[in-house]
Enzyme design. Structure first.
Site, PDB file in Angstrom:
ATOM      1  CG  HIS A 243      32.724 -79.915 -24.911  1.00 54.22           C
ATOM      2  ND1 HIS A 243      31.378 -80.876 -24.707  1.00 54.22           N
ATOM      3  CD2 HIS A 243      31.869 -78.672 -25.083  1.00 54.22           C
ATOM      4  CE1 HIS A 243      31.082 -79.991 -23.236  1.00 54.22           C
ATOM      5  NE2 HIS A 243      31.063 -78.769 -24.329  1.00 54.22           N
ATOM      6  CG  ASP A 260      33.422 -71.873 -24.650  1.00 56.76           C
ATOM      7  OD1 ASP A 260      33.338 -71.164 -23.399  1.00 56.76           O
ATOM      8  OD2 ASP A 260      32.190 -72.859 -24.364  1.00 56.76           O
ATOM      9  CG  ASP A 271      30.272 -71.114 -20.167  1.00 61.68           C
ATOM     10  OD1 ASP A 271      31.326 -71.262 -21.296  1.00 61.68           O
ATOM     11  OD2 ASP A 271      29.458 -71.981 -20.396  1.00 61.68           O
ATOM     12  CG  HIS A 352      25.498 -75.254 -29.612  1.00 60.69           C
ATOM     13  ND1 HIS A 352      24.649 -74.302 -28.857  1.00 60.69           N
ATOM     14  CD2 HIS A 352      26.323 -75.657 -29.499  1.00 60.69           C
ATOM     15  CE1 HIS A 352      25.825 -73.429 -29.277  1.00 60.69           C
ATOM     16  NE2 HIS A 352      26.598 -74.121 -30.164  1.00 60.69           N
ATOM     17  CG  HIS A 356      24.990 -74.131 -19.958  1.00 63.57           C
ATOM     18  ND1 HIS A 356      25.547 -73.957 -18.679  1.00 63.57           N
ATOM     19  CD2 HIS A 356      25.343 -73.806 -20.799  1.00 63.57           C
ATOM     20  CE1 HIS A 356      26.749 -73.134 -19.422  1.00 63.57           C
ATOM     21  NE2 HIS A 356      26.819 -73.599 -20.500  1.00 63.57           N
ATOM     22  CG  HIS A 363      27.887 -77.256 -18.655  1.00 60.62           C
ATOM     23  ND1 HIS A 363      28.142 -78.077 -18.997  1.00 60.62           N
ATOM     24  CD2 HIS A 363      28.478 -76.713 -18.932  1.00 60.62           C
ATOM     25  CE1 HIS A 363      28.339 -77.392 -20.631  1.00 60.62           C
ATOM     26  NE2 HIS A 363      28.636 -76.181 -20.139  1.00 60.62           N
ATOM     27  CD  GLU A 381      26.473 -71.864 -24.589  1.00 55.69           C
ATOM     28  OE1 GLU A 381      27.659 -72.208 -24.808  1.00 55.69           O
ATOM     29  OE2 GLU A 381      26.214 -72.486 -23.128  1.00 55.69           O
ATOM     30  NE  ARG A 394      30.301 -72.332 -27.428  1.00 52.32           N
ATOM     31  CZ  ARG A 394      31.146 -73.065 -28.321  1.00 52.32           C
ATOM     32  NH1 ARG A 394      30.725 -73.428 -29.075  1.00 52.32           N
ATOM     33  NH2 ARG A 394      32.365 -73.143 -27.481  1.00 52.32           N
ATOM     34  CD  GLU A 396      29.315 -69.788 -23.075  1.00 49.53           C
ATOM     35  OE1 GLU A 396      30.960 -70.333 -23.767  1.00 49.53           O
ATOM     36  OE2 GLU A 396      28.332 -70.526 -22.451  1.00 49.53           O
TER      37      GLU A 396
END
Ligand code: GLY
Ligand code: MN
Ligand code: MN
Length: 427
Positions: A243, A260, A271, A352, A356, A363, A381, A394, A396
């Protein structure tokens, strides 16, 4: 909100159909969180209140009592009384007619009568459904308005029965209606435009915050409310901080840039994560890593089907990732065996969970044990993080579950190495 009042009327109808007899439901606005001096942090309405009545205004309270003998008292909404001074500073507040039109609630009252009306109502009621913000492993220091109210109520009315509202609202919010899916698609389209802008713009020497500025520019100029969450713009090693929000580093030649970012449209979130080469061309090794993650994402997306769970998807992705990491030479069979199954070795590189729920919140409500149903929307993701090589990747997407299988709401956002490189050459 752009939704019609019928959407909210229907949501309340579905909620009240599942209540115990003689129950009252109370849902509050979020707090306006104080910052310093006379300033507040930007206000964001409570998602459950939005879902049930569409009212964006602070300090609003929804009171439902479906078995009340007097029909007009079965749904009530309490709002701030418009005040000339307040409006001079902060702009127009809702009047009763406007609140009625937005929410479809016929009985709109001002807040000053709330306590006496509630007190009388409770003398007829048996059970009180109280709302709460329940998210696994999330325990903020500050109690929400709903939580403070719950504590007060239990003291003031100790002989009523109490029930948790959150599980009932979660069940409803998990399955998106047509209007919600349309809002999410629009959020994805705006996110796609932001990515296109970034692909034209990104080059060595830029600061991460300059890339973020392009994202925010695209979101606002395309009509989004803004970003659904603070964008992560992380170059090189920064991408290994999940994050990362500092975004002060320079984007360097030869490094990757992980972004992201997702727009919020009509309160619904997108997202998205994409990882691109700062200079417009992946090195052969970066390309190998990237395509490994992309293959995993493509394969695991096929598991986003009715009846599956996030819990099972996370287990399956470990198996897929293990195969890729072996091929990349990052791990060996022997090391996998030594690590054992309690904490698989893959988790060193994929740190991770990979899914979600998403909706009014990035989230969104719903646990990893929920069985997937048509209308649910989740992120997919997978990632690969190698701090020793200053590399974090990543990818996503947001996936809609349907009876016919998974639908990628981010199909229009470029993801193939060749596509990304070609689009970056335009700059
Ligand atoms: N943007 C936060 C996440 O991907 O979950
Ligand atoms: Mn994300
Ligand atoms: Mn996500």
């Amino acid at each position: 909100m752009a939704f019609s009042e019928a959407f909210y009327i229907n949501n309340r109808k579905k909620l009240t159909a599942n209540l115990k007899a003689n129950s009252v439901v109370i849902v509050h606005s979020n707090d306006e969180m104080p910052r310093n001096g006379d300033q507040y942090f930007p206000f964001r309405q409570n998602s459950d209140l939005l879902y049930l009545c569409g009212i964006e205004q602070e300090k609003s309270i929804l009171l439902l009592f479906p078995d009340h003998p007097v029909k007009k008292n079965r749904e009530m909404l309490f709002i701030l009384k418009p005040d000339q001074k307040l409006e001079t500073y902060y702009g127009k507040k809702l009047n009763q007619e406007e609140a009625k039109r937005i929410s479809g609630v016929q009985n709109i009252q001002y807040l000053e009568s709330y306590e006496s009306i509630l007190d009388e109502m409770l003398s007829y009621a048996k059970c009180i459904y109280l709302n709460s913000n329940d998210y696994p492993k999330f325990k903020p220091d500050v109690a929400s308005r709903d939580l403070r109210f719950a504590i007060k109520m239990k003291q003031a009315y100790p002989t009523h029965q109490y029930e948790r509202l959150q599980p009932l609202i979660t069940d409803l919010r998990l399955k998106k209606h047509h209007e919600e899916i349309e809002a999410m698609k629009k959020a994805c389209t705006i996110t796609a435009k932001a990515f296109d802008r970034i692909l034209k713009f990104t080059a060595p020497g830029l600061k991460e915050y300059q890339v973020e500025a392009e994202i925010q520019h695209a979101f606002l100029s395309e009509g989004a409310k803004g970003a659904a969450y603070p964008p992560i713009v992380a170059s090189g090693i920064n991408a290994c901080t999940l994050h990362y929000i500092e975004r002060k580093s320079e984007c360097k030649d030869g490094e990757l840039l992980l972004m992201d970012f997702g727009a919020e449209y009509d309160y619904y979130a997108a997202d998205c994560t994409r990882t691109i080469p700062v200079n417009g061309k992946f090195t052969p090794r970066q390309k190998e890593y990237y395509n490994a993650v992309l293959r995993v994402q493509r394969e695991i997306t096929q598991h986003f089907v009715v009846g599956n769970t996030i819990e099972k998807i996370n287990k399956e992705v470990i198996r897929l990732m293990e195969k890729e990491l072996l091929n990349l030479g990052l791990i060996t069979e022997q090391q996998i065996k030594e690590a054992g199954s309690a904490k698989p070795l893959v988790l060193k590189y994929l740190v991770h969970g990979i899914a979600h729920f998403i909706g009014l919140d990035v989230h969104d409500v719903g646990s990893r044990f929920v069985k997937l149903e048509a209308g649910m929307v989740l992120t997919c993701e997978p990632g690969l993080y190698i701090p020793g090589e200053k590399t974090g990747i990543r990818i996503e997407n947001d996936i809609l579950i349907t009876q016919e299988g998974p639908v990628n709401l981010m199909e229009e956002i470029p993801v193939e190495v060749e596509e990304i490189e070609k689009l970056m050459r335009r700059s």
